[in-house]
Design a protein around this motif. Structure first.
Motif, PDB file in Angstrom:
ATOM      1  N   GLU A   1       0.830  -1.206   0.000  1.00  0.00           N
ATOM      2  CA  GLU A   1       0.000   0.000   0.000  1.00  0.00           C
ATOM      3  C   GLU A   1       0.867   1.260   0.000  1.00  0.00           C
ATOM      4  N   LEU A   2       1.919   1.233   0.801  1.00  0.00           N
ATOM      5  CA  LEU A   2       2.814   2.390   0.889  1.00  0.00           C
ATOM      6  C   LEU A   2       3.438   2.700  -0.476  1.00  0.00           C
ATOM      7  N   THR A   3       3.962   1.674  -1.124  1.00  0.00           N
ATOM      8  CA  THR A   3       4.614   1.906  -2.422  1.00  0.00           C
ATOM      9  C   THR A   3       3.613   2.262  -3.513  1.00  0.00           C
ATOM     10  N   GLY A   4       2.392   1.721  -3.399  1.00  0.00           N
ATOM     11  CA  GLY A   4       1.356   2.073  -4.369  1.00  0.00           C
ATOM     12  C   GLY A   4       0.984   3.546  -4.268  1.00  0.00           C
ATOM     13  N   ALA A   5       0.761   4.022  -3.037  1.00  0.00           N
ATOM     14  CA  ALA A   5       0.444   5.438  -2.825  1.00  0.00           C
ATOM     15  C   ALA A   5       1.630   6.323  -3.222  1.00  0.00           C
ATOM     16  N   PHE A   6       2.836   5.839  -2.946  1.00  0.00           N
ATOM     17  CA  PHE A   6       4.052   6.572  -3.331  1.00  0.00           C
ATOM     18  C   PHE A   6       4.112   6.738  -4.852  1.00  0.00           C
ATOM     19  N   GLN A   7       3.878   5.668  -5.578  1.00  0.00           N
ATOM     20  CA  GLN A   7       3.953   5.706  -7.043  1.00  0.00           C
ATOM     21  C   GLN A   7       2.919   6.664  -7.622  1.00  0.00           C
ATOM     22  N   ILE A   8       1.684   6.554  -7.147  1.00  0.00           N
ATOM     23  CA  ILE A   8       0.623   7.419  -7.666  1.00  0.00           C
ATOM     24  C   ILE A   8       0.917   8.876  -7.333  1.00  0.00           C
ATOM     25  N   GLY A   9       1.388   9.138  -6.105  1.00  0.00           N
ATOM     26  CA  GLY A   9       1.693  10.501  -5.703  1.00  0.00           C
ATOM     27  C   GLY A   9       2.818  11.115  -6.516  1.00  0.00           C
ATOM     28  N   ALA A  10       3.918  10.387  -6.665  1.00  0.00           N
ATOM     29  CA  ALA A  10       5.075  10.912  -7.402  1.00  0.00           C
ATOM     30  C   ALA A  10       4.726  11.177  -8.866  1.00  0.00           C
ATOM     31  N   CYS A  11       4.021  10.229  -9.482  1.00  0.00           N
ATOM     32  CA  CYS A  11       3.641  10.390 -10.892  1.00  0.00           C
ATOM     33  C   CYS A  11       2.684  11.565 -11.083  1.00  0.00           C
ATOM     34  N   THR A  12       1.762  11.751 -10.146  1.00  0.00           N
ATOM     35  CA  THR A  12       0.783  12.826 -10.280  1.00  0.00           C
ATOM     36  C   THR A  12       1.424  14.194 -10.088  1.00  0.00           C
ATOM     37  N   HIS A  13       2.414  14.282  -9.210  1.00  0.00           N
ATOM     38  CA  HIS A  13       3.156  15.544  -9.061  1.00  0.00           C
ATOM     39  C   HIS A  13       3.780  15.948 -10.398  1.00  0.00           C
ATOM     40  N   GLU A  14       4.403  15.013 -11.073  1.00  0.00           N
ATOM     41  CA  GLU A  14       5.009  15.306 -12.375  1.00  0.00           C
ATOM     42  C   GLU A  14       3.947  15.581 -13.425  1.00  0.00           C
ATOM     43  N   LEU A  15       2.862  14.839 -13.365  1.00  0.00           N
ATOM     44  CA  LEU A  15       1.769  15.014 -14.317  1.00  0.00           C
ATOM     45  C   LEU A  15       1.205  16.433 -14.247  1.00  0.00           C
ATOM     46  N   LEU A  16       1.068  16.965 -13.038  1.00  0.00           N
ATOM     47  CA  LEU A  16       0.540  18.320 -12.888  1.00  0.00           C
ATOM     48  C   LEU A  16       1.464  19.357 -13.528  1.00  0.00           C
ATOM     49  N   LEU A  17       2.766  19.102 -13.478  1.00  0.00           N
ATOM     50  CA  LEU A  17       3.710  20.026 -14.108  1.00  0.00           C
ATOM     51  C   LEU A  17       3.592  19.992 -15.633  1.00  0.00           C
ATOM     52  N   LEU A  18       3.302  18.810 -16.156  1.00  0.00           N
ATOM     53  CA  LEU A  18       3.224  18.649 -17.614  1.00  0.00           C
ATOM     54  C   LEU A  18       1.852  18.985 -18.175  1.00  0.00           C
ATOM     55  N   ALA A  19       0.875  19.165 -17.288  1.00  0.00           N
ATOM     56  CA  ALA A  19      -0.502  19.378 -17.738  1.00  0.00           C
ATOM     57  C   ALA A  19      -0.680  20.660 -18.539  1.00  0.00           C
ATOM     58  N   GLY A  20       0.226  21.612 -18.316  1.00  0.00           N
ATOM     59  CA  GLY A  20       0.097  22.886 -19.019  1.00  0.00           C
ATOM     60  C   GLY A  20       0.702  22.898 -20.415  1.00  0.00           C
ATOM     61  N   LEU A  21       1.306  21.796 -20.826  1.00  0.00           N
ATOM     62  CA  LEU A  21       1.924  21.750 -22.156  1.00  0.00           C
ATOM     63  C   LEU A  21       0.852  21.789 -23.247  1.00  0.00           C
ATOM     64  N   PRO A  22       1.112  22.507 -24.350  1.00  0.00           N
ATOM     65  CA  PRO A  22       0.142  22.536 -25.446  1.00  0.00           C
ATOM     66  C   PRO A  22       0.218  21.228 -26.264  1.00  0.00           C
ATOM     67  N   PRO A  23      -0.857  20.867 -26.937  1.00  0.00           N
ATOM     68  CA  PRO A  23      -2.171  21.536 -26.891  1.00  0.00           C
ATOM     69  C   PRO A  23      -2.943  21.157 -25.634  1.00  0.00           C
ATOM     70  N   ARG A  24      -3.591  22.132 -25.034  1.00  0.00           N
ATOM     71  CA  ARG A  24      -4.367  21.911 -23.822  1.00  0.00           C
ATOM     72  C   ARG A  24      -5.837  21.709 -24.185  1.00  0.00           C
ATOM     73  N   PRO A  25      -6.557  20.822 -23.528  1.00  0.00           N
ATOM     74  CA  PRO A  25      -6.121  19.933 -22.434  1.00  0.00           C
ATOM     75  C   PRO A  25      -5.698  18.550 -22.924  1.00  0.00           C
ATOM     76  N   HIS A  26      -5.421  18.424 -24.212  1.00  0.00           N
ATOM     77  CA  HIS A  26      -5.189  17.113 -24.812  1.00  0.00           C
ATOM     78  C   HIS A  26      -4.003  16.381 -24.192  1.00  0.00           C
ATOM     79  N   VAL A  27      -2.893  17.107 -23.972  1.00  0.00           N
ATOM     80  CA  VAL A  27      -1.713  16.469 -23.385  1.00  0.00           C
ATOM     81  C   VAL A  27      -2.009  15.979 -21.977  1.00  0.00           C
ATOM     82  N   ALA A  28      -2.667  16.820 -21.183  1.00  0.00           N
ATOM     83  CA  ALA A  28      -2.985  16.458 -19.798  1.00  0.00           C
ATOM     84  C   ALA A  28      -3.890  15.223 -19.749  1.00  0.00           C
ATOM     85  N   LEU A  29      -4.892  15.180 -20.618  1.00  0.00           N
ATOM     86  CA  LEU A  29      -5.830  14.048 -20.620  1.00  0.00           C
ATOM     87  C   LEU A  29      -5.153  12.772 -21.109  1.00  0.00           C
ATOM     88  N   ALA A  30      -4.305  12.900 -22.120  1.00  0.00           N
ATOM     89  CA  ALA A  30      -3.591  11.722 -22.627  1.00  0.00           C
ATOM     90  C   ALA A  30      -2.662  11.158 -21.557  1.00  0.00           C
TER      91      ALA A  30
END
Length: 241
Positions: free
Chosen positions: A27-56
């Protein structure tokens, strides 16, 4: 994701005869993986074209989590759901909860260390940001949305229960991507209490009770309402027909 995969493999080998210990670290590593990936995902969400990159990216990451984290719950609202369905006992629920929040906060510390390396300009800018609030609507509206998202997510998972794992992974990823598209601009569409704390720790410190209500209570209540509907209301309706 690679760090999490290695640790999970090691956990299965070293704690094979200790189910509670193994469950905690999965459980710890699962939450760790989702958290770390989502932090990076939020940084990349603003890349164009929006919102296509974020959704993909949301779809791809969710599908990968589904494939690699199939033996853990990774969401306190889902653990609450299992507790109310009688699938786990209170001790197991408490272990899951402790592991999930610990993993989520470790993910935040880990990602901060990665950003300190300054590998990209986005990482450097993210370090100086304070509370980038995902709440872009009223607290009441946000509460209803997060409750509804959690309700739909857990209800759909019950509908998928009999399907093959491969099919469930893609359907769940599609559902989460759809919910992010529908409500991400208003609440972030998180419906995961541990992940919400990891992503927006400073916001919790600034407006604690608002964030607890929207990102902790609402998702858990949504998952419990699914239990009431599935185990009590629907059987009663079928019996009357």
């Amino acid at each position: 994701m690679l760090v999490s995969a290695c640790f999970r493999k090691l956990t299965r080998q070293l704690a094979a005869r200790r189910p509670n210990t193994q469950g905690f670290f999965l459980e710890l590593t699962g939450a760790f993986q989702i958290g770390a990936c989502t932090h990076e995902l939020l940084l990349l969400a603003g890349l164009p074209p929006r919102p296509h990159v974020a959704l993909a990216l949301t779809y791809v990451c969710t599908a990968l989590h589904g494939w690699t984290l199939s033996d853990s719950v990774n969401n306190p609202a889902s653990s609450f759901h299992l507790l109310f369905r009688g699938r786990i006992v209170v001790r197991a629920w408490w272990l899951q909860l402790s592991a999930q929040f610990t993993g989520a906060m470790l993910a935040k510390m880990y990602i901060k260390l990665i950003w300190l390396l300054g590998m990209t300009a986005r990482h450097s800018r993210a370090l100086v940001q304070t509370c980038s609030s995902p709440l872009q609507t009223t607290v009441v509206h946000a509460f209803i949305l997060e409750l509804l998202f959690s309700f739909l997510f857990h209800l759909t998972l019950l509908q998928f229960e009999a399907m093959s794992h491969k099919t469930k992974v893609h359907l769940a990823a599609l559902l989460i991507t759809t919910l992010v598209y529908a409500g991400g601009h208003l609440t972030g569409a998180i419906f995961n209490p541990a992940l919400a704390l990891s992503l927006h720790t400073s916001c919790f410190l600034d407006k604690f009770w608002n964030y607890v209500l929207v990102y902790w209570i609402a998702p858990c209540l949504g998952s419990v309402l699914v239990v009431v509907l599935w185990d009590d209301v629907l059987p009663l309706m079928r019996a009357r027909v």
